[in-house]
Motif scaffolding. Structure first.
Motif, PDB file in Angstrom:
ATOM      1  N   UNK A 547       0.932  -1.345  -0.085  1.00 31.98           N
ATOM      2  CA  UNK A 547      -0.084   0.205   0.119  1.00 31.98           C
ATOM      3  C   UNK A 547       1.102   1.258   0.060  1.00 31.98           C
ATOM      4  N   UNK A 548       0.369   2.400  -0.599  1.00 36.45           N
ATOM      5  CA  UNK A 548       1.163   3.576  -0.574  1.00 36.45           C
ATOM      6  C   UNK A 548       1.463   3.790   0.696  1.00 36.45           C
ATOM      7  N   UNK A 549       2.629   4.413   1.035  1.00 41.51           N
ATOM      8  CA  UNK A 549       2.981   4.880   2.192  1.00 41.51           C
ATOM      9  C   UNK A 549       3.717   3.726   3.148  1.00 41.51           C
ATOM     10  N   UNK A 550       3.526   2.583   2.698  1.00 41.70           N
ATOM     11  CA  UNK A 550       3.963   1.422   3.750  1.00 41.70           C
ATOM     12  C   UNK A 550       5.584   1.291   3.812  1.00 41.70           C
ATOM     13  N   UNK A 551       6.104   1.131   4.725  1.00 43.16           N
ATOM     14  CA  UNK A 551       7.816   1.155   4.665  1.00 43.16           C
ATOM     15  C   UNK A 551       8.119  -0.288   4.091  1.00 43.16           C
ATOM     16  N   UNK A 552       9.546  -0.078   3.504  1.00 46.27           N
ATOM     17  CA  UNK A 552       9.848  -1.408   2.960  1.00 46.27           C
ATOM     18  C   UNK A 552      11.209  -1.592   3.246  1.00 46.27           C
ATOM     19  N   UNK A 553      11.432  -2.688   3.476  1.00 44.34           N
ATOM     20  CA  UNK A 553      12.800  -3.285   3.922  1.00 44.34           C
ATOM     21  C   UNK A 553      13.362  -4.310   2.913  1.00 44.34           C
ATOM     22  N   UNK A 554      14.589  -4.064   2.692  1.00 43.89           N
ATOM     23  CA  UNK A 554      15.445  -4.839   1.879  1.00 43.89           C
ATOM     24  C   UNK A 554      16.752  -5.082   2.494  1.00 43.89           C
ATOM     25  N   UNK A 555      17.237  -6.424   2.118  1.00 45.65           N
ATOM     26  CA  UNK A 555      18.655  -6.756   2.645  1.00 45.65           C
ATOM     27  C   UNK A 555      19.237  -7.104   1.315  1.00 45.65           C
ATOM     28  N   UNK A 556      20.551  -6.730   1.459  1.00 48.99           N
ATOM     29  CA  UNK A 556      21.472  -7.062   0.123  1.00 48.99           C
ATOM     30  C   UNK A 556      22.573  -7.796   0.582  1.00 48.99           C
ATOM     31  N   UNK A 557      22.997  -8.766   0.034  1.00 47.30           N
ATOM     32  CA  UNK A 557      24.248  -9.566   0.365  1.00 47.30           C
ATOM     33  C   UNK A 557      25.504  -8.919   0.506  1.00 47.30           C
ATOM     34  N   UNK A 558      25.701  -7.683  -0.461  1.00 50.54           N
ATOM     35  CA  UNK A 558      26.887  -7.159  -0.747  1.00 50.54           C
ATOM     36  C   UNK A 558      26.543  -5.765  -0.263  1.00 50.54           C
ATOM     37  N   UNK A 559      27.765  -4.935  -0.355  1.00 40.47           N
ATOM     38  CA  UNK A 559      27.720  -3.690  -0.051  1.00 40.47           C
ATOM     39  C   UNK A 559      26.803  -2.896  -0.967  1.00 40.47           C
ATOM     40  N   UNK A 560      25.888  -1.936  -0.905  1.00 39.71           N
ATOM     41  CA  UNK A 560      25.191  -1.172  -1.736  1.00 39.71           C
ATOM     42  C   UNK A 560      26.109  -0.226  -2.356  1.00 39.71           C
ATOM     43  N   UNK A 561      25.899   0.096  -3.749  1.00 37.01           N
ATOM     44  CA  UNK A 561      26.943   0.925  -4.474  1.00 37.01           C
ATOM     45  C   UNK A 561      26.280   2.290  -4.306  1.00 37.01           C
ATOM     46  N   UNK A 562      27.121   3.302  -4.667  1.00 41.62           N
ATOM     47  CA  UNK A 562      26.636   4.597  -4.684  1.00 41.62           C
ATOM     48  C   UNK A 562      25.434   5.175  -5.472  1.00 41.62           C
ATOM     49  N   UNK A 563      25.371   4.395  -6.743  1.00 34.06           N
ATOM     50  CA  UNK A 563      24.254   4.772  -7.552  1.00 34.06           C
ATOM     51  C   UNK A 563      23.015   4.192  -7.184  1.00 34.06           C
ATOM     52  N   UNK A 564      23.037   2.864  -6.374  1.00 33.80           N
ATOM     53  CA  UNK A 564      21.729   2.355  -5.878  1.00 33.80           C
ATOM     54  C   UNK A 564      21.231   3.352  -4.702  1.00 33.80           C
ATOM     55  N   UNK A 565      22.292   3.892  -4.141  1.00 36.21           N
ATOM     56  CA  UNK A 565      22.063   4.578  -2.718  1.00 36.21           C
ATOM     57  C   UNK A 565      21.406   5.959  -3.231  1.00 36.21           C
ATOM     58  N   UNK A 566      21.736   6.480  -4.156  1.00 35.04           N
ATOM     59  CA  UNK A 566      21.338   7.685  -4.687  1.00 35.04           C
ATOM     60  C   UNK A 566      19.769   7.305  -5.204  1.00 35.04           C
ATOM     61  N   UNK A 567      19.552   6.375  -5.982  1.00 32.92           N
ATOM     62  CA  UNK A 567      18.324   6.354  -6.466  1.00 32.92           C
ATOM     63  C   UNK A 567      17.217   5.690  -5.437  1.00 32.92           C
ATOM     64  N   UNK A 568      17.783   5.124  -4.628  1.00 33.04           N
ATOM     65  CA  UNK A 568      16.794   4.542  -3.495  1.00 33.04           C
ATOM     66  C   UNK A 568      16.183   5.883  -2.558  1.00 33.04           C
ATOM     67  N   UNK A 569      17.265   6.761  -2.442  1.00 31.87           N
ATOM     68  CA  UNK A 569      16.877   7.981  -1.895  1.00 31.87           C
ATOM     69  C   UNK A 569      15.949   8.537  -2.771  1.00 31.87           C
ATOM     70  N   UNK A 570      15.983   8.834  -4.019  1.00 34.34           N
ATOM     71  CA  UNK A 570      15.119   9.721  -4.856  1.00 34.34           C
ATOM     72  C   UNK A 570      13.766   8.884  -4.933  1.00 34.34           C
ATOM     73  N   UNK A 571      13.858   7.516  -4.722  1.00 36.94           N
ATOM     74  CA  UNK A 571      12.414   6.817  -4.660  1.00 36.94           C
ATOM     75  C   UNK A 571      11.759   7.265  -3.341  1.00 36.94           C
ATOM     76  N   UNK A 572      12.317   7.038  -2.393  1.00 37.93           N
ATOM     77  CA  UNK A 572      11.949   7.450  -1.142  1.00 37.93           C
ATOM     78  C   UNK A 572      11.038   8.603  -0.994  1.00 37.93           C
ATOM     79  N   UNK A 573      11.615   9.863  -1.774  1.00 39.15           N
ATOM     80  CA  UNK A 573      11.198  11.300  -1.843  1.00 39.15           C
ATOM     81  C   UNK A 573       9.904  11.229  -2.892  1.00 39.15           C
TER      82      UNK A 573
END
Length: 601
Positions: A547-573
């Motif tokens: 549902x809209x507004x529901x928190x999301x939780x993701x686990x990554x088996x490697x270190x998150x890259x800088x681009x994915x970090x920037x993209x996910x910040x933009x998606x949250x906004x």
């Protein structure tokens, strides 16, 4: 009666007033001291017994062996067993059952094999307690072949021996073999008890088979076997490992209904689970509700705050721990130093590191040096970190060199990166991650020939780069997404949604950080590679199914890259979502386009 009520003083007063004491009375009193781990008192009374003209019998010896072993006094137990043999006493089944656990804990397989030979000669192999003790001993010593031989030679396998065998397989990382034996016996309608189910659940949970652990828990209840206070803390880590928050909450409710939440190990496991699922507030609430938290509980909550990069709260909990009278251990300091490393707090890190030995009498171990190397490396003090490694009082392990190499990749330090890699390759010849880190440093410098040389070296050794996986829980199901994989049934919808989000992000000024694609390919191809990163796919899958507004939780088996970090910040906004990302390094709490890490990780 006094001894069973743990009133050793009352028992001794009564014992001393007795005008005549036979071997039974002496044996009972000696066993009482032994059971409490009072070695000197037990031995003193043993000598006094002989000076009074009363000779010990097997019950006397067995009482001491069992008491010493149950209190972790393994050397004393094995030493007493040797004295017993030298004095001409022949062990019976009870003696063997009492001493073998201590032999196993000392990993003295030579003595264990000698005892096994004695068991065979004396025909004691029919004793179910002896069989269980042999299986346990070989399992603890890591001799799986011998353990399996004992298991196969027993004509009628008793449940206690089966449990010892499964535990031995699990202890030695043979979880698939343990599952195979378990499933075979289950199909044969063998009556398995709670210990059997708990052993195999713990085996799965401790060896990366978290989905299987949760499935076994459901089957266990379907078979009518009631989980206990050991089952629950064995299972809860599986929920934390794959961030299965819904399952974790259900198990929490189960523990409340069954009245086992007050068990300190259940409570500690829940603290750890909620922290790993990104809910540090719930983790703290579990801790605050504990009646008598022990060292494990304190370390769990301190570790949780450290994992989330909350250095201030980590330090506050450490001081609360000291005020409560609980003494910290080496694990506590690993957590604190880790929190300092996450936030680049060099001054505080040095303070806690120096206080370990000066104030608490705890000598730094390998993991503490690794934390300090990570701390200094992350803030760019790579030479200082290298100096610490050279001054270590023991040979650095792969964890220490790996911390340096990882930071050399972040800061593109080629000279130290080559030194660290040269040390790591012989220490971890089968770990592809070290080769990838060095090749990435070469690639970032544009040294494609060197990068190709490392790739060829990996190829010749049969090593492949670890694929990027991400997990996300949607409803009651945990989905696993693989970077570049197209097999997920919703992949078409995921890619369409990701394309739309990319267009929106580019309109708001986002540009793909293609410098993190360390491959000699065209710019357009680099953008396509970035789109396939598993954490982005997992976040978009969450957007499509919640549902809209529901928190999301993701686990990554490697270190998150800088681009994915920037993209996910933009998606949250753009989507108005709170997103939790747990990678191999730390937790990222992302809300309204801002991450809790402050872009320092």
């Amino acid at each position: 009666m006094y001894l069973k009520c743990d009133r050793i003083v009352g028992a001794r007063k009564l014992f001393d007033r007795m005008p005549e004491r036979d071997v039974v009375v002496w044996s009972a009193m000696i066993a009482g001291y032994s059971r409490l781990g009072l070695v000197d008192e037990a031995r003193g009374l043993f000598g006094e017994m002989r000076s009074c003209g009363v000779e010990p019998n097997l019950v006397t010896w067995n009482g001491m062996l069992a008491g010493f072993g149950n209190n972790g006094l393994y050397d004393e137990a094995v030493g007493m067993f040797r004295v017993m043999l030298l004095e001409g006493f022949w062990p019976d089944g009870s003696t063997v059952s009492c001493v073998l656990p201590s032999v196993g804990c000392l990993e003295d397989v030579v003595m264990g094999a000698q005892v096994h030979g004695y068991v065979t000669k004396q025909g004691l192999i029919c004793d179910k307690f002896v069989v269980s003790a042999l299986l346990d001993m070989y399992g603890k010593c890591g001799f799986v072949k011998e353990m399996s031989r004992v298991f196969d030679e027993v004509e009628e396998m008793e449940i206690g021996s089966l449990n010892a065998f499964l535990t031995g397989l699990s202890r030695n990382g043979m979880v698939d073999a343990a599952l195979e034996v378990f499933n075979r016996l289950k199909d044969q309608r063998v009556e398995l008890n709670v210990v059997t189910w708990t052993s195999v659940i713990a085996s799965c949970s401790q060896n990366g088979k978290d989905f299987e652990a949760l499935e076994l828990f459901r089957d266990m209840q379907a078979y009518g076997v009631e989980p206990n206070a050991v089952t629950i803390p064995s299972l809860i880590p599986a929920c934390g490992n794959i961030s299965a928050l819904t399952h974790g909450k259900e198990i929490h409710c189960f523990s409340l209904r069954k009245g086992i939440f007050d068990d300190v190990y259940v409570g500690s496991a829940l603290i750890d689970m909620y922290a790993k699922c990104g809910r540090i507030q719930l983790s703290r609430r579990c801790f605050d509700n504990m009646l008598a938290p022990n060292l494990v509980s304190w370390n769990a909550v301190i570790s949780g705050y450290a994992m989330h990069g909350k250095a201030k709260e980590t330090m506050e909990m450490f001081h609360m721990m000291q005020q409560s009278g609980q003494k910290p251990d080496s694990i506590t300091f690993t957590c604190i130093l880790s929190a300092c490393a996450q936030n680049g707090l060099t001054e505080e890190g040095w303070h806690y590191y120096n206080s370990m030995s000066k104030e608490h009498g705890i000598e730094p171990k390998m993991e503490h040096y690794a934390c300090m190397v990570t701390l200094l490396s992350r803030v760019g003090k790579l030479e200082e970190a290298y100096s610490i490694i050279k001054e270590m009082p023991f040979e650095p392990d792969a964890c220490v060199w790996g911390a340096l190499l990882s930071s050399c990749r972040v800061h593109n330090n080629l000279s130290l990166g080559e030194i660290a890699a040269e040390k790591l390759f012989p220490l971890e010849p089968a770990n592809p991650g070290n080769y990838v880190l060095l090749s990435n440093i070469y690639a970032s410098k544009g040294l494609w020939d060197e990068e190709n040389r490392i790739r060829e070296m990996m190829k010749s050794k049969g090593l492949r780069k670890n694929p990027g996986y991400s997990w996300i829980e949607v409803g009651h199901k945990v989905h696993m997404l693989l970077a570049g994989d197209q097999s997920h049934p919703q992949m078409k919808d995921i890619l369409e949604k990701l394309d739309k989000l990319n267009m929106e992000m580019k309109k708001s000024g986002y540009l793909p950080k293609t410098n993190f694609v360390l491959q000699d390919v065209e710019e357009q191809d680099k953008e396509q590679i970035l789109c396939g990163h598993s954490e982005k796919l997992a976040v978009v899958l969450g957007l499509l199914n919640t549902s809209p507004g529901q928190p999301l939780q993701v686990i990554k088996n490697l270190r998150i890259c800088d681009d994915c970090h920037a993209v996910i910040k933009a998606i949250s906004r753009l989507e108005g979502r709170e997103i939790y990302i747990r990678d191999t390094n730390r937790f990222h709490h992302i809300k309204d386009g801002v991450c809790s890490c402050g872009d320092f990780w």
